[in-house]
Design a protein around this motif. Structure first.
Motif, mmCIF file in Angstrom:
data_model
loop_
_atom_site.group_PDB
_atom_site.id
_atom_site.type_symbol
_atom_site.label_atom_id
_atom_site.label_comp_id
_atom_site.label_asym_id
_atom_site.label_seq_id
_atom_site.Cartn_x
_atom_site.Cartn_y
_atom_site.Cartn_z
ATOM 1 N N GLU A 153 0.873 -1.172 0.000
ATOM 2 C CA GLU A 153 0.000 0.000 0.000
ATOM 3 C C GLU A 153 0.915 1.229 0.000
ATOM 4 O O GLU A 153 1.885 1.255 0.767
ATOM 5 N N GLY A 154 0.632 2.217 -0.855
ATOM 6 C CA GLY A 154 1.503 3.399 -0.935
ATOM 7 C C GLY A 154 1.028 4.537 -0.061
ATOM 8 O O GLY A 154 0.230 4.339 0.866
ATOM 9 N N ILE A 155 1.507 5.759 -0.378
ATOM 10 C CA ILE A 155 1.225 6.897 0.508
ATOM 11 C C ILE A 155 0.235 7.895 -0.093
ATOM 12 O O ILE A 155 -0.001 8.947 0.487
ATOM 13 N N THR A 156 -0.344 7.554 -1.277
ATOM 14 C CA THR A 156 -1.161 8.555 -1.977
ATOM 15 C C THR A 156 -2.452 8.895 -1.224
ATOM 16 O O THR A 156 -3.076 9.899 -1.507
ATOM 17 N N ASN A 157 -2.822 8.042 -0.274
ATOM 18 C CA ASN A 157 -4.074 8.286 0.451
ATOM 19 C C ASN A 157 -3.856 9.028 1.774
ATOM 20 O O ASN A 157 -4.791 9.185 2.560
ATOM 21 N N ILE A 158 -2.621 9.466 2.034
ATOM 22 C CA ILE A 158 -2.353 10.175 3.302
ATOM 23 C C ILE A 158 -2.763 11.641 3.144
ATOM 24 O O ILE A 158 -2.292 12.338 2.244
ATOM 25 N N LYS A 159 -3.647 12.074 4.029
ATOM 26 C CA LYS A 159 -4.182 13.447 3.918
ATOM 27 C C LYS A 159 -3.603 14.312 5.041
ATOM 28 O O LYS A 159 -3.183 13.785 6.081
ATOM 29 N N PRO A 160 -3.608 15.641 4.826
ATOM 30 C CA PRO A 160 -3.131 16.535 5.894
ATOM 31 C C PRO A 160 -3.804 16.245 7.244
ATOM 32 O O PRO A 160 -3.177 16.342 8.292
ATOM 33 N N GLN A 161 -5.091 15.849 7.221
ATOM 34 C CA GLN A 161 -5.772 15.583 8.501
ATOM 35 C C GLN A 161 -5.163 14.354 9.209
ATOM 36 O O GLN A 161 -5.127 14.304 10.444
ATOM 37 N N ASP A 162 -4.651 13.390 8.427
ATOM 38 C CA ASP A 162 -3.985 12.230 9.048
ATOM 39 C C ASP A 162 -2.667 12.662 9.681
ATOM 40 O O ASP A 162 -2.301 12.209 10.769
ATOM 41 N N ILE A 163 -1.949 13.519 8.946
ATOM 42 C CA ILE A 163 -0.661 14.015 9.457
ATOM 43 C C ILE A 163 -0.899 14.776 10.770
ATOM 44 O O ILE A 163 -0.201 14.584 11.761
ATOM 45 N N TYR A 181 2.796 10.762 16.979
ATOM 46 C CA TYR A 181 3.344 9.857 15.956
ATOM 47 C C TYR A 181 3.831 10.649 14.747
ATOM 48 O O TYR A 181 3.464 11.805 14.559
ATOM 49 N N ARG A 182 4.595 9.953 13.882
ATOM 50 C CA ARG A 182 4.882 10.466 12.539
ATOM 51 C C ARG A 182 4.483 9.384 11.548
ATOM 52 O O ARG A 182 4.628 8.193 11.855
ATOM 53 N N ILE A 183 4.001 9.776 10.381
ATOM 54 C CA ILE A 183 3.610 8.760 9.388
ATOM 55 C C ILE A 183 4.803 8.474 8.482
ATOM 56 O O ILE A 183 5.433 9.388 7.956
ATOM 57 N N LYS A 184 5.120 7.197 8.333
ATOM 58 C CA LYS A 184 6.264 6.742 7.521
ATOM 59 C C LYS A 184 5.817 5.576 6.647
ATOM 60 O O LYS A 184 4.963 4.780 7.076
ATOM 61 N N LEU A 185 6.430 5.447 5.461
ATOM 62 C CA LEU A 185 6.187 4.241 4.665
ATOM 63 C C LEU A 185 7.154 3.172 5.181
ATOM 64 O O LEU A 185 8.369 3.304 5.046
ATOM 65 N N ILE A 186 6.590 2.142 5.797
ATOM 66 C CA ILE A 186 7.420 1.116 6.440
ATOM 67 C C ILE A 186 7.384 -0.182 5.632
ATOM 68 O O ILE A 186 6.313 -0.672 5.269
ATOM 69 N N ALA A 187 8.575 -0.705 5.374
ATOM 70 C CA ALA A 187 8.695 -2.052 4.785
ATOM 71 C C ALA A 187 9.063 -2.954 5.950
ATOM 72 O O ALA A 187 10.030 -2.678 6.669
ATOM 73 N N TYR A 233 -4.181 -0.134 15.298
ATOM 74 C CA TYR A 233 -4.692 0.606 14.135
ATOM 75 C C TYR A 233 -5.042 2.045 14.474
ATOM 76 O O TYR A 233 -5.442 2.340 15.609
ATOM 77 N N TYR A 234 -4.897 2.882 13.437
ATOM 78 C CA TYR A 234 -5.437 4.253 13.459
ATOM 79 C C TYR A 234 -6.597 4.234 12.466
ATOM 80 O O TYR A 234 -6.416 3.828 11.310
#
Ligand code: NAP
Length: 423
Positions: free
Chosen positions: A218-228, A236-242, A344-345
């Protein structure tokens, strides 16, 4: 002293970086460089253009070449070229993660049969040494867990979204202008690049073939300013985690997706285009390697490092580097995303009425989900409210069922986002 003769396929970002570093090294001779467009202007001082060819088969079929460096990328024609090179007895150094993730089994099988070495330090984390350490100095360990930031483009975008409150689109545009993102950013922002890398790394770390087709992505295109903003408010900070882990029953859980990472976690502090890999193993414990995951020079550091290892080993042994042989015979039993357990968030758009939070709580309870935090984040002009839930460890399939059930309620207008959480 006899020089090791190499042919390079690809003369773009990495190829030119490798060429420049090799100008500083005495015992390597570049015989040929294959490119796609032979008429392209190459801005390199004192460059002898007669070594260029637009037929890469001239490199892999040249009897004078000992090692092929493949830095062109993509599966085709790289796969055919490297098979031909191996059949012709040439050792390989490659940075091509897509090829190794998709066709590595066949290449490593053929290489083993022909007593050929394939080195690929640059393919997982650019300039960070991880493949050779796992294969050699860490080989006493049973590695059970990997959590990593393996894509600089997405880490740069997410950093800018956090630090400058930019939207995803604006941060992407900035990344493109600065050369951190490609014109078509799909491979990075949709998580493909990170999934190729984690499939390669988890295969060597867990010593079983981890299939790219079974990695949840799943990528990051669905991350919105409200999530940040919610992530910031909650620490927290949002990161793309493998990530990859060996579960108690021996099954393997490998996936790539954005996560809320607790601010105190080391991966939360890795910003901009930097990459970082956290390994957990016995007896070493927890290990973190951080550094440049891409770029001409860092990547050339790994490619040329591989080449120099080969150069010295080939002098001493007819079958060098036995520890680098990749085990693709045993297949990992990879679990589906629905069977994973996470915190989960959940970001929910609900009607602004007193019952909404109660409904969310009831549905979570019915689906075995314990809530650790629930908060309402103001009221929107359309009289809806953003409600943010953080759950305790729950099964993904239970969470998905709960979300479906919530959407059947008149009070819940939309599930704006579902992200996993790393504490
Ligand atoms: N860029 C990084 O920081 C980085 C880091 C780690 C790993 N990698 C990996 O390294 C590889 C190369 O990446 P890059 O960024 O250097 O790519 P790039 O800048 O796009 O360069 C690709 C090169 O390959 C040549 N090429 C393409 N198709 C070819 C063919 N059929 N025959 C011969 N040459 C061909 C191109 O020729 P022309 O010059 O004529 O177009 C170009 O020189 C990829 O596998 C990538 O995933 C890159």
């Amino acid at each position: 002293m006899e020089k090791l003769k190499v042919g390079i396929i690809g003369f773009g970002t990495v190829g030119t970086g490798v060429y420049k570093v090799l100008q500083t090294i005495d015992n390597i001779e570049i015989k040929k460089i294959a490119v796609k467009n032979i008429n392209k202007k190459r801005n390199i001082e004192n460059f002898d253009e007669t070594i260029l060819t637009n037929d890469a088969f001239q490199v892999v079929n040249d009897p004078d070449i000992d090692v092929v460096i493949e830095v062109a990328g993509g599966v085709n024609p790289a796969f055919d070229l490297l098979k031909t090179a191996i059949n012709n007895g040439k050792h390989i150094v490659t940075a091509n993660k897509e090829l190794l993730a998709k066709e590595g089994s066949e290449l490593f099988r053929l290489a083993k049969e022909k007593n050929i070495i394939i080195l690929y330090e640059a393919a997982v984390a650019g300039g960070i040494p991880i493949i050779m350490p796992v294969k050699t100095t860490l080989s006493a360990n049973k590695i059970t867990k990997i959590a990593a930031i393996l894509n600089g483009t997405t880490n740069y975008i997410l950093t800018k979204m956090h630090e400058q409150n930019l939207s995803y689109d604006t941060a992407l545009k900035q990344a493109q202008e600065l050369g951190y993102a490609e014109t078509d950013p799909t491979g990075d922002v949709e998580g493909y690049d990170a999934s190729y890398k984690i499939s390669i790394l988890s295969t060597i770390a867990f010593n079983k073939k981890v299939s790219i087709d079974k990695i949840y992505r799943e990528g990051i295109t669905n991350i919105k300013p409200q999530d940040i903003q919610s992530a910031k408010d909650l620490g927290y900070r949002i990161k793309l985690i493998a990530m990859g882990q060996v579960l108690e029953d021996g099954k393997i859980d490998v996936r790539v997706h954005p996560m809320l990472v607790a601010k105190k976690h080391l991966l939360a502090k890795v910003n901009n285009a930097t990459n970082s890999i956290m390994l957990t193993g016995y007896p070493v414990g927890e290990l973190v390697l951080t550094g440049p995951g891409a770029g001409a020079e860092p990547t050339a550091s790994s490619v040329v490092g591989d080449l120099l290892i080969l150069a010295s080993e080939l002098k001493t042994s007819p079958c060098p580097l036995p520890q680098t042989v990749c085990n693709h015979e045993e297949i990992a039993d990879q679990i589906e995303i629905g069977d994973t357990y996470n915190d989960y968030y959940i970001s929910i758009n609900a009607s602004n009425n007193p019952g909404a939070i109660g409904i969310i709580g009831t549905i979570c309870g019915k689906n075995n989900i314990s809530i650790s935090t629930i908060m309402q984040k103001g009221i929107n002009p359309d009289n809806t409210a953003q409600i943010v839930v953080i759950t305790e460890k729950s099964k993904e399939s239970d969470v998905q069922n709960a979300l479906k059930e919530m959407l059947k309620s008149d009070s819940i207008k939309n599930i704006d986002n579902l992200l996993r959480v790393m504490n």
